[in-house]
Write a protein that holds these residues in place. Structure first.
Motif, PDB file in Angstrom:
ATOM      1  N   LYS A 126     -29.559  47.577 -41.246  1.00  0.00           N
ATOM      2  CA  LYS A 126     -30.787  46.992 -40.695  1.00  0.00           C
ATOM      3  C   LYS A 126     -30.607  46.653 -39.214  1.00  0.00           C
ATOM      4  N   HIS A 127     -29.470  46.083 -38.908  1.00  0.00           N
ATOM      5  CA  HIS A 127     -29.209  45.707 -37.516  1.00  0.00           C
ATOM      6  C   HIS A 127     -29.218  46.941 -36.613  1.00  0.00           C
ATOM      7  N   ALA A 128     -28.549  48.006 -37.061  1.00  0.00           N
ATOM      8  CA  ALA A 128     -28.503  49.242 -36.270  1.00  0.00           C
ATOM      9  C   ALA A 128     -29.892  49.869 -36.165  1.00  0.00           C
ATOM     10  N   PHE A 129     -30.651  49.822 -37.256  1.00  0.00           N
ATOM     11  CA  PHE A 129     -31.985  50.411 -37.289  1.00  0.00           C
ATOM     12  C   PHE A 129     -32.925  49.676 -36.342  1.00  0.00           C
ATOM     13  N   GLN A 130     -32.902  48.351 -36.385  1.00  0.00           N
ATOM     14  CA  GLN A 130     -33.773  47.548 -35.524  1.00  0.00           C
ATOM     15  C   GLN A 130     -33.476  47.792 -34.048  1.00  0.00           C
ATOM     16  N   LYS A 131     -32.199  48.012 -33.743  1.00  0.00           N
ATOM     17  CA  LYS A 131     -31.817  48.310 -32.367  1.00  0.00           C
ATOM     18  C   LYS A 131     -32.394  49.661 -31.935  1.00  0.00           C
ATOM     19  N   LEU A 132     -32.351  50.641 -32.830  1.00  0.00           N
ATOM     20  CA  LEU A 132     -32.906  51.953 -32.527  1.00  0.00           C
ATOM     21  C   LEU A 132     -34.409  51.881 -32.265  1.00  0.00           C
ATOM     22  N   ILE A 133     -35.118  51.107 -33.070  1.00  0.00           N
ATOM     23  CA  ILE A 133     -36.575  51.001 -32.939  1.00  0.00           C
ATOM     24  C   ILE A 133     -36.964  50.504 -31.556  1.00  0.00           C
ATOM     25  N   SER A 134     -36.219  49.531 -31.076  1.00  0.00           N
ATOM     26  CA  SER A 134     -36.551  48.945 -29.781  1.00  0.00           C
ATOM     27  C   SER A 134     -36.070  49.797 -28.610  1.00  0.00           C
ATOM     28  N   GLU A 135     -34.977  50.525 -28.798  1.00  0.00           N
ATOM     29  CA  GLU A 135     -34.371  51.246 -27.672  1.00  0.00           C
ATOM     30  C   GLU A 135     -34.676  52.743 -27.651  1.00  0.00           C
ATOM     31  N   ASP A 136     -34.841  53.368 -28.819  1.00  0.00           N
ATOM     32  CA  ASP A 136     -34.981  54.825 -28.868  1.00  0.00           C
ATOM     33  C   ASP A 136     -35.883  55.233 -30.035  1.00  0.00           C
ATOM     34  N   PRO A 137     -37.204  55.240 -29.829  1.00  0.00           N
ATOM     35  CA  PRO A 137     -38.143  55.594 -30.905  1.00  0.00           C
ATOM     36  C   PRO A 137     -37.864  56.960 -31.532  1.00  0.00           C
ATOM     37  N   THR A 138     -37.437  57.936 -30.713  1.00  0.00           N
ATOM     38  CA  THR A 138     -37.156  59.266 -31.254  1.00  0.00           C
ATOM     39  C   THR A 138     -35.980  59.221 -32.214  1.00  0.00           C
ATOM     40  N   GLU A 139     -34.928  58.546 -31.806  1.00  0.00           N
ATOM     41  CA  GLU A 139     -33.753  58.418 -32.678  1.00  0.00           C
ATOM     42  C   GLU A 139     -34.095  57.651 -33.949  1.00  0.00           C
ATOM     43  N   SER A 140     -35.029  56.703 -33.855  1.00  0.00           N
ATOM     44  CA  SER A 140     -35.420  55.944 -35.047  1.00  0.00           C
ATOM     45  C   SER A 140     -36.083  56.837 -36.081  1.00  0.00           C
ATOM     46  N   MET A 141     -36.739  57.924 -35.628  1.00  0.00           N
ATOM     47  CA  MET A 141     -37.332  58.873 -36.569  1.00  0.00           C
ATOM     48  C   MET A 141     -36.238  59.602 -37.352  1.00  0.00           C
ATOM     49  N   TYR A 142     -35.129  59.909 -36.678  1.00  0.00           N
ATOM     50  CA  TYR A 142     -34.011  60.531 -37.379  1.00  0.00           C
ATOM     51  C   TYR A 142     -33.492  59.594 -38.471  1.00  0.00           C
ATOM     52  N   MET A 143     -33.466  58.302 -38.145  1.00  0.00           N
ATOM     53  CA  MET A 143     -32.987  57.325 -39.111  1.00  0.00           C
ATOM     54  C   MET A 143     -33.924  57.239 -40.314  1.00  0.00           C
ATOM     55  N   VAL A 144     -35.223  57.222 -40.054  1.00  0.00           N
ATOM     56  CA  VAL A 144     -36.197  57.183 -41.159  1.00  0.00           C
ATOM     57  C   VAL A 144     -35.988  58.382 -42.076  1.00  0.00           C
ATOM     58  N   ASP A 145     -35.852  59.550 -41.486  1.00  0.00           N
ATOM     59  CA  ASP A 145     -35.688  60.776 -42.271  1.00  0.00           C
ATOM     60  C   ASP A 145     -34.415  60.724 -43.107  1.00  0.00           C
ATOM     61  N   THR A 146     -33.342  60.219 -42.510  1.00  0.00           N
ATOM     62  CA  THR A 146     -32.070  60.136 -43.230  1.00  0.00           C
ATOM     63  C   THR A 146     -32.161  59.167 -44.393  1.00  0.00           C
ATOM     64  N   PHE A 155     -27.447  68.406 -40.616  1.00  0.00           N
ATOM     65  CA  PHE A 155     -28.821  68.002 -40.343  1.00  0.00           C
ATOM     66  C   PHE A 155     -28.990  66.492 -40.396  1.00  0.00           C
ATOM     67  N   LYS A 156     -27.916  65.761 -40.512  1.00  0.00           N
ATOM     68  CA  LYS A 156     -27.985  64.298 -40.466  1.00  0.00           C
ATOM     69  C   LYS A 156     -28.308  63.855 -39.044  1.00  0.00           C
ATOM     70  N   THR A 157     -28.732  62.612 -38.915  1.00  0.00           N
ATOM     71  CA  THR A 157     -28.982  62.076 -37.581  1.00  0.00           C
ATOM     72  C   THR A 157     -27.663  62.012 -36.826  1.00  0.00           C
ATOM     73  N   GLN A 158     -27.750  62.107 -35.522  1.00  0.00           N
ATOM     74  CA  GLN A 158     -26.544  62.161 -34.707  1.00  0.00           C
ATOM     75  C   GLN A 158     -25.721  60.882 -34.805  1.00  0.00           C
ATOM     76  N   LYS A 159     -26.390  59.781 -35.003  1.00  0.00           N
ATOM     77  CA  LYS A 159     -25.683  58.499 -35.054  1.00  0.00           C
ATOM     78  C   LYS A 159     -25.493  58.007 -36.484  1.00  0.00           C
ATOM     79  N   GLU A 160     -25.531  58.943 -37.413  1.00  0.00           N
ATOM     80  CA  GLU A 160     -25.286  58.607 -38.812  1.00  0.00           C
ATOM     81  C   GLU A 160     -23.903  57.996 -38.924  1.00  0.00           C
ATOM     82  N   CYS A 161     -23.816  56.887 -39.653  1.00  0.00           N
ATOM     83  CA  CYS A 161     -22.517  56.225 -39.794  1.00  0.00           C
ATOM     84  C   CYS A 161     -22.110  56.209 -41.258  1.00  0.00           C
TER      85      CYS A 161
END
Length: 513
Positions: free
Chosen positions: A16-36, A187-193
């Motif tokens: 959640k912490h990583a996701f919330q950071k993505l939403i505020s800083e990188d909307p495009t990357e947050s879409m990768y997270m949603v998809d994952t 095909f995972k998001t680039q910042k998949e952990c």
């Protein structure tokens, strides 16, 4: 289990912490997270974050020149948000894809090797609604290019993923039953952990454990009910009934809902067999009349097993209505009765057609067959189990066989009839749409008829997609359940070849025996 839930909580907090950071800083990357998250089947832990990410992306799409956006961004970064937004009921204009197909040669040269972008575009095209020719053409062009890529790169490590995508697009499937070996790749998001994989494994264990306990409860309910002691009902398998709520109620917390919904589903199967196999037309007429009156009186001439079935139907429905009334102060009994009455009248009409040995016109068959699927009964019960927005207005909508229920039922009816042409043991005794259509159009081949049915199914998916965008008066939890029910249709005919579902069913069957 306490330790597992505690570990799950810690991992969820970290993601959640990583996701919330993505939403505020990188909307495009947050879409990768949603998809994952959706691909891994763990999105229920992050509903607020997913909604925030989609709202922000929708705001971007609403306030920019999409044509300029399309020309300045990668194909993947355009198609992925489009699909994710539409899946959640946000409307995005499909005209954004117009520029992509304006010059097909240029499109092939630019994107022919962009596998990731082509996959995203093909997946997005499955969210099209009627009239969106540009999106359909772009989807077909992406299909052609992906197929051509496969012929050139048969040994490529991404070939399995591409082939699976072309055969099983995401929008038409359920994430839980996909092969994880296909999903967890490049095909995972680039910042998949590692946390996402860990959370998916924990979630899979918890859900599997819950499903096993639920099917045991359902099995005990069926055994205690006693109706299985009837010779004619002794062969029924509770697992077959439970598969539908198991697949459609995806949130693990809906344990009680899955158990409760299995009960009316069991009756749909049983009564269907009574009409198809066990009853004479006179008996079925008396049986249907009793349901229309919602009384046992006047059924003295019926066999004991039919009277027993009627008694169980009334008891289960009345108990269900009492449960909902205690929760919400609104008694759904009239709505539930009407759904059963519609179903029994449809069953009786099919029995009358069979008895007279005549095939109805295809449209007449389909109109009745949409009701005789039992989808209406199941979705009406599911609506009341979702505990969201149950009021007189929404109940009135559901009570009137709305378009979203109609679309799911039509997809099931046509798919069932289409599959029946491939397997004689699946073919009903009362004809099919294909039989009726070919009887009307005797100059049309079976292959042409099957193509026509496939086209009707595809068109109905477009209608369902529109309902996901416009059914704002119905709760999103219900429209999502309807979508999952439509997705379950294809899985029902291919579950033997689905590793995720087959393994789960084998584990549950071992427990029951």
């Amino acid at each position: 289990m306490d330790n597992i839930y505690a570990k799950q909580g810690l991992v969820v907090k970290k993601v959640k912490h990583a996701f919330q950071k993505l939403i505020s800083e990188d909307p495009t990357e947050s879409m990768y997270m949603v998809d994952t998250l959706q691909s891994l089947g763990i999105e229920h832990h992050f509903q607020e974050e997913i909604e925030a990410a989609l709202q922000k992306q929708h705001l971007i799409f609403t306030n920019i020149d999409l044509t300029a956006f399309a020309s300045n961004h990668k194909l993947y970064d355009l198609a992925l948000p489009f699909r994710l937004l539409r899946q959640k009921g946000y409307y995005v204009d499909a005209d954004v894809f117009d520029s992509l197909k304006s010059n097909k040669r240029e499109f092939r040269e630019k994107y022919g090797e962009d596998v990731k972008g082509l996959v995203a575009l093909y997946e997005a095209s499955k969210l099209s609604i009627e009239g969106e020719d540009s999106l359909d053409e772009a989807g077909y062009l992406s299909y052609q290019l992906l197929y051509a890529w496969l012929t050139r790169h048969k040994e490529h490590h991404e070939a399995v993923y591409i082939a699976n995508t072309l055969q099983h697009p995401l929008h038409h499937g359920l994430s839980r039953f996909r092969d994880p070996g296909v999903l967890l790749n490049d095909f995972k998001t680039q910042k998949e952990c590692t946390s996402l994989k860990e959370l998916a494994e924990i979630n899979s264990y918890i859900v599997r454990f819950m499903n096993q306990n639920e099917i045991i409860q359902v099995y005990k309910w069926w055994k205690d009910l006693g109706i299985g002691q009837e010779v004619k009902f002794g062969r029924y398998e509770t697992l077959k009934w439970y598969m539908w709520p198991m697949a459609c109620f995806t949130d693990p917390s809906f344990s009680e809902q899955r158990i409760q919904l299995t009960k009316p589903i069991s009756l749909v199967y049983i009564i269907d067999d009574i009409f198809d196999v066990y009853g004479t037309l006179d008996q079925l007429t008396l049986f249907t009349d009793a349901v229309n009156r919602w009384e046992l009186g006047g059924t003295e001439q019926l066999p004991a097993f039919m009277k027993r079935c009627l008694s169980v139907l009334y008891d289960i429905t009345n108990d269900f209505a009492d449960m909902i009334y205690k929760k919400h102060g609104l008694n759904p009994i009239d709505t539930l009765k009407r759904s059963w009455v519609r179903l029994l009248n449809a069953f009786l009409k099919e029995a009358q057609w069979l008895n007279c040995g005549c095939l109805p016109r295809s449209e007449e068959y389909l109109k009745n067959g949409i009701v005789s699927t039992g989808v209406d009964v199941v979705l009406v019960h599911a609506f009341f189990l979702l505990d969201e927005c149950i009021n007189k207005e929404t109940v009135a909508i559901v009570d009137n066989f709305p378009q979203i229920i109609h679309s799911v039922a039509k997809i099931l009816r046509l798919s069932d009839d289409l599959e029946g042409t491939k397997s004689e043991d699946q073919k009903g005794l009362d004809g099919s749409y294909i039989d009726c259509y070919m009887n009307e159009h005797q100059d049309v081949s079976s292959e042409e008829t099957e193509g026509h049915v496939a086209y009707l199914i595809s068109t109905e998916w477009k209608h369902l997609n529109r309902e996901l965008l416009t059914s704002n008066r119905l709760p999103s939890s219900f429209t999502n359940f309807c979508l999952n029910a439509a997705r379950m249709v294809r899985l029902m005919y291919n579950y033997g070849s689905n590793p995720g579902l087959s393994n789960l069913l084998q584990q549950i069957q071992i427990l029951l025996h």
